[in-house]
Design a protein around this motif. Structure first.
Motif, PDB file in Angstrom:
ATOM      1  N   ILE A 237       0.984  -1.289  -0.059  1.00  0.00           N
ATOM      2  CA  ILE A 237       0.036   0.005  -0.086  1.00  0.00           C
ATOM      3  C   ILE A 237       0.735   1.345   0.034  1.00  0.00           C
ATOM      4  CG2 ILE A 237      -1.837   1.332   1.284  1.00  0.00           C
ATOM      5  CD1 ILE A 237      -2.647  -1.349   2.712  1.00  0.00           C
ATOM      6  N   THR A 238       0.708   2.055  -0.972  1.00  0.00           N
ATOM      7  CA  THR A 238       1.410   3.470  -0.963  1.00  0.00           C
ATOM      8  C   THR A 238       0.586   4.390  -0.274  1.00  0.00           C
ATOM      9  OG1 THR A 238       2.469   2.854  -2.946  1.00  0.00           O
ATOM     10  CG2 THR A 238       2.239   4.941  -2.533  1.00  0.00           C
ATOM     11  N   TYR A 239       1.052   5.085   0.805  1.00  0.00           N
ATOM     12  CA  TYR A 239       0.083   6.075   1.583  1.00  0.00           C
ATOM     13  C   TYR A 239       0.459   7.369   1.167  1.00  0.00           C
ATOM     14  CZ  TYR A 239      -1.377   8.802   5.491  1.00  0.00           C
ATOM     15  OH  TYR A 239      -2.149   9.678   6.285  1.00  0.00           O
ATOM     16  N   LEU A 240      -0.529   8.181   0.538  1.00  0.00           N
ATOM     17  CA  LEU A 240      -0.479   9.253  -0.098  1.00  0.00           C
ATOM     18  C   LEU A 240      -0.602  10.558   0.985  1.00  0.00           C
ATOM     19  CD1 LEU A 240      -2.362   8.912  -3.488  1.00  0.00           C
ATOM     20  CD2 LEU A 240      -0.011   8.495  -2.884  1.00  0.00           C
ATOM     21  N   GLY A 241      -1.384  10.314   2.002  1.00  0.00           N
ATOM     22  CA  GLY A 241      -1.289  11.340   2.911  1.00  0.00           C
ATOM     23  C   GLY A 241      -2.853  12.090   2.912  1.00  0.00           C
ATOM     24  N   ASN A 242      -2.764  13.345   3.490  1.00  0.00           N
ATOM     25  CA  ASN A 242      -4.141  13.993   3.397  1.00  0.00           C
ATOM     26  C   ASN A 242      -4.659  14.339   2.003  1.00  0.00           C
ATOM     27  OD1 ASN A 242      -6.060  16.315   3.798  1.00  0.00           O
ATOM     28  ND2 ASN A 242      -6.179  15.378   5.927  1.00  0.00           N
ATOM     29  N   ALA A 243      -5.897  14.291   1.604  1.00  0.00           N
ATOM     30  CA  ALA A 243      -6.125  14.579   0.361  1.00  0.00           C
ATOM     31  C   ALA A 243      -6.007  15.810   0.022  1.00  0.00           C
ATOM     32  CB  ALA A 243      -7.807  14.293   0.071  1.00  0.00           C
ATOM     33  N   LEU A 244      -6.116  16.644   1.004  1.00  0.00           N
ATOM     34  CA  LEU A 244      -5.714  18.439   0.569  1.00  0.00           C
ATOM     35  C   LEU A 244      -4.357  18.704   0.177  1.00  0.00           C
ATOM     36  CD1 LEU A 244      -8.023  20.417   3.039  1.00  0.00           C
ATOM     37  CD2 LEU A 244      -8.212  20.274   0.598  1.00  0.00           C
ATOM     38  N   ASN A 245      -3.545  17.786   0.569  1.00  0.00           N
ATOM     39  CA  ASN A 245      -2.126  17.914   0.226  1.00  0.00           C
ATOM     40  C   ASN A 245      -1.585  17.195  -0.842  1.00  0.00           C
ATOM     41  OD1 ASN A 245      -1.914  19.721   2.653  1.00  0.00           O
ATOM     42  ND2 ASN A 245      -2.011  17.926   3.834  1.00  0.00           N
ATOM     43  N   VAL A 246      -2.526  16.472  -1.683  1.00  0.00           N
ATOM     44  CA  VAL A 246      -2.100  15.479  -2.546  1.00  0.00           C
ATOM     45  C   VAL A 246      -2.531  15.994  -3.980  1.00  0.00           C
ATOM     46  CG1 VAL A 246      -2.293  13.172  -3.767  1.00  0.00           C
ATOM     47  CG2 VAL A 246      -2.243  13.469  -1.195  1.00  0.00           C
ATOM     48  N   ASP A 247      -1.631  16.274  -4.917  1.00  0.00           N
ATOM     49  CA  ASP A 247      -1.781  16.465  -6.264  1.00  0.00           C
ATOM     50  C   ASP A 247      -2.488  15.286  -7.009  1.00  0.00           C
ATOM     51  OD1 ASP A 247      -2.158  17.344  -8.825  1.00  0.00           O
ATOM     52  OD2 ASP A 247      -0.067  18.013  -9.198  1.00  0.00           O
ATOM     53  N   THR A 248      -3.659  14.732  -7.091  1.00  0.00           N
ATOM     54  CA  THR A 248      -4.161  13.656  -7.568  1.00  0.00           C
ATOM     55  C   THR A 248      -4.071  13.558  -9.094  1.00  0.00           C
ATOM     56  OG1 THR A 248      -6.486  14.453  -7.392  1.00  0.00           O
ATOM     57  CG2 THR A 248      -5.609  13.282  -5.435  1.00  0.00           C
ATOM     58  N   SER A 249      -4.036  14.869  -9.470  1.00  0.00           N
ATOM     59  CA  SER A 249      -3.860  15.011 -11.156  1.00  0.00           C
ATOM     60  C   SER A 249      -2.442  14.487 -11.838  1.00  0.00           C
ATOM     61  CB  SER A 249      -4.423  16.305 -11.639  1.00  0.00           C
ATOM     62  OG  SER A 249      -3.314  17.385 -11.055  1.00  0.00           O
ATOM     63  N   ASN A 250      -1.412  14.583 -10.886  1.00  0.00           N
ATOM     64  CA  ASN A 250      -0.317  14.365 -11.112  1.00  0.00           C
ATOM     65  C   ASN A 250       0.411  13.247 -10.384  1.00  0.00           C
ATOM     66  OD1 ASN A 250       0.318  16.290 -13.442  1.00  0.00           O
ATOM     67  ND2 ASN A 250      -0.073  17.720 -11.916  1.00  0.00           N
ATOM     68  N   ALA A 251      -0.242  12.537  -9.583  1.00  0.00           N
ATOM     69  CA  ALA A 251       0.361  11.373  -8.621  1.00  0.00           C
ATOM     70  C   ALA A 251       0.974  10.433  -9.508  1.00  0.00           C
ATOM     71  CB  ALA A 251      -0.679  11.038  -7.532  1.00  0.00           C
TER      72      ALA A 251
ATOM     73  N   GLU B 118      -6.160  10.128   2.930  1.00  0.00           N
ATOM     74  CA  GLU B 118      -7.246  10.424   3.945  1.00  0.00           C
ATOM     75  C   GLU B 118      -8.147  11.211   3.294  1.00  0.00           C
ATOM     76  OE1 GLU B 118      -5.537  12.042   7.625  1.00  0.00           O
ATOM     77  OE2 GLU B 118      -3.557  11.267   7.010  1.00  0.00           O
ATOM     78  N   ALA B 119      -9.401  10.999   3.585  1.00  0.00           N
ATOM     79  CA  ALA B 119     -10.594  11.843   3.050  1.00  0.00           C
ATOM     80  C   ALA B 119     -10.488  13.402   3.759  1.00  0.00           C
ATOM     81  CB  ALA B 119     -12.097  11.053   3.279  1.00  0.00           C
ATOM     82  N   ASN B 120     -10.982  14.350   3.032  1.00  0.00           N
ATOM     83  CA  ASN B 120     -11.037  15.709   3.482  1.00  0.00           C
ATOM     84  C   ASN B 120     -11.931  16.400   2.694  1.00  0.00           C
ATOM     85  OD1 ASN B 120     -10.577  18.299   3.970  1.00  0.00           O
ATOM     86  ND2 ASN B 120      -8.618  17.823   4.982  1.00  0.00           N
ATOM     87  N   GLY B 121     -13.014  16.737   3.283  1.00  0.00           N
ATOM     88  CA  GLY B 121     -14.264  17.426   2.929  1.00  0.00           C
ATOM     89  C   GLY B 121     -14.077  18.877   2.990  1.00  0.00           C
ATOM     90  N   LYS B 122     -12.908  19.575   3.215  1.00  0.00           N
ATOM     91  CA  LYS B 122     -13.197  20.994   3.567  1.00  0.00           C
ATOM     92  C   LYS B 122     -13.564  21.744   2.349  1.00  0.00           C
ATOM     93  CE  LYS B 122      -9.960  24.577   4.398  1.00  0.00           C
ATOM     94  NZ  LYS B 122      -8.370  25.051   4.955  1.00  0.00           N
ATOM     95  N   ASP B 123     -13.399  21.415   1.085  1.00  0.00           N
ATOM     96  CA  ASP B 123     -13.821  22.234  -0.216  1.00  0.00           C
ATOM     97  C   ASP B 123     -14.992  21.577  -0.707  1.00  0.00           C
ATOM     98  OD1 ASP B 123     -11.417  23.900   0.275  1.00  0.00           O
ATOM     99  OD2 ASP B 123     -10.021  22.803  -0.906  1.00  0.00           O
TER     100      ASP B 123
END
Length: 489
Positions: free
Chosen positions: A125-139, A149-154
């Motif tokens: 398993i590759t742990y990416l961290g908190n979603a707000l801090n991850v550039d999912t479009s380039n990971a 980690e899910a984050n619903g802030k936005d």
């Protein structure tokens, strides 16, 4: 409210010539009868009328008996009131297993499969961290099992049923880009809101996906599984050598559902070959999580209110003998993805090109006594300006509701125009409207019961639907279709 638009529509309605203002048969719509029928349809004995269950079929049989007592002619299959169809259901088999670092995670209690896929995985398993801090479009996730980690802030949660929708919003924002970049599986670690939403979300996940035969969800095409875990699993996933072992097995079933179809033949020798269609749906959400001491989702407003209004309209038309034929279709399995209406337009029991108008309803018995809405009155949802003018004239002649126009806008966060049974008809360009008194806090809960319906308002809504239908059924020409109609999606 968009007052300018409402005023324009009312002005157009008042300057257009329609059938007489007080249609015969209106007296057949009675508050006491609406209440009696609704208490019967939303009774606990039908256990929430969940689609594909014997409870939905029992409610359909009960409704068909009322069709018969009113005098509607059977217009289903083989001389009956029923048009049966199969629901195709895909679900996660209880034989599936999920292990992390050798520990079993109980399905639905500790791990919930949000996106189904047949999968056998044994991978780090590759742990990416908190979603707000991850550039999912380039990971860089191609071929990897990833945890995030899910984050619903936005995320905007000012919507109906936020606990039902939250996991989907998180996936769309953070998960879908990872899938597009080739992730082999996604593990979402719940944030505080996902923990709050767990019971509702897991209940929806375990029910799987539904479609009619040949529909896009009839066969699972998803390529990667998406799994939700509680916050407590975070320590296991951040150890640096975490490993997922998952064997997710999908199974498929077919369940029967039914549209209930009755007809009043038209009195005009030519116009009787055209059809006005009234539309509702039988199913609610069955028995689910306990809320405020009850677990039966009675579906009184959603959508017994409309179904009993249709019965009242049928009684009125039996007295007034319309020129066009009037067909009443209470669809099955609406809550599973508009399955009954999608099936009916694919296999209509009357010529589809002769259906000149669809008057659909969804939740018409609650909220402020003087307000309501119709969806399909504004571009790009408007299929027929002439039909809208008829409906506005009918409102002006009868209940005179103050009309909310915001919910019909393509920018409205609910997107409710796309969530009710008029949609399959409208997509074909058939002039269609949806009558509603809009959502309320008891929507899709056990508190949507018969005792909370405003029966005086329900009668006014029924009068409005009948008045509109009477105009359509007796007009010299059917409402013209808008030539440039095109939905935004």
């Amino acid at each position: 409210m968009n007052k300018t638009l409402t005023q324009l529509l009312l002005a157009a309605a008042c300057t257009t010539s329609f059938a007489q203002q007080t249609p015969p048969g209106l007296s057949a719509i009675r508050t006491a009868e609406l209440k009696k029928d609704l208490y019967g349809m939303a009774d606990a004995r039908f256990k929430g009328r969940s689609a594909g269950t014997v409870d939905e079929l029992k409610a359909a049989a009960w409704t068909a008996d009322l069709y018969r007592s009113i005098g509607l002619k059977p217009a289903g299959d083989d001389g009956t009131y029923f048009q049966y169809f199969d629901m195709v259901r895909n679900e996660v088999s209880p034989q599936s297993g999920i292990r992390i670092n050798g520990k079993n995670y109980a399905l639905w209690q500790e791990a919930a499969v949000a996106q189904m896929a047949n999968a056998s995985l044994d991978a780090p398993i590759t742990y990416l961290g908190n979603a707000l801090n991850v550039d999912t479009s380039n990971a860089d996730v191609k071929g990897k099992v990833v945890a995030i980690e899910a984050n619903g802030k936005d995320i905007n949660l000012d919507v109906s049923l936020p606990t039902w929708r939250y996991s989907r919003y998180i996936y769309q924002k953070y998960g879908a880009p990872l899938v597009r970049r080739g992730a082999a599986a996604i593990l979402f670690i719940a944030d505080d809101y996902a923990e709050k939403a767990w019971a509702d979300a897991a209940e929806n996940f375990k029910r799987g996906s539904f479609d009619i035969e040949g529909g896009p969800a009839a066969n699972v095409t998803t390529t990667v599984p998406v799994i939700w875990l509680h916050q407590a699993a975070k320590n296991e996933l951040t150890s640096g050598n975490a490993r997922l072992q998952a064997n997710i097995i999908l199974q498929q079933y077919r369940y029967p559902s039914a549209n209930i179809v009755g007809i009043i033949p038209g009195s005009d020798p030519v116009l009787k070959n055209e059809y006005l269609l009234y539309s509702g749906h039988t199913d609610a959400h069955g028995i689910r999580n306990i809320i405020k001491g009850d677990s039966i989702y009675y579906g009184a407003d959603d959508n017994a209110s409309v179904n009993v209004a249709m019965l009242a309209c049928a009684r009125a038309f039996m007295q007034s003998k319309p020129k066009r034929s009037v067909i009443f279709v209470i669809h099955g399995a609406e809550e599973r993805g508009l399955l009954g209406s999608r099936y009916f337009v694919s296999k209509p029991t009357v010529p589809l090109d002769k259906i000149v108008t669809v008057l659909n309803g969804d939740m018409i018995g609650r909220k402020h006594p003087d307000s309501a809405a119709i969806l399909g009155s504004q571009v790009p949802h408007r299929t027929s300006l002439e039909l809208v003018n008829m409906a506005m004239a009918a409102n002006n002649e009868g209940p005179r509701f103050k009309l909310d126009t915001l919910w019909d806008k393509p920018t409205h966060v609910e997107g409710w125009y796309f969530r009710s049974d008029h949609l399959p008809y409208a997509r074909l360009g058939i002039p269609s409207l949806m009558y509603t008194t809009l959502l309320h806090p008891d929507y899709h809960t056990p508190q949507d019961d018969a005792a909370r319906i405003d029966y005086d308002k329900l009668k006014k809504m029924t009068d409005w639907m009948y008045r509109t239908g009477y105009k359509v059924a007796n007009a010299a020409k059917a409402p013209a279709r808008d030539k440039d109609f095109k939905l935004e999606r």
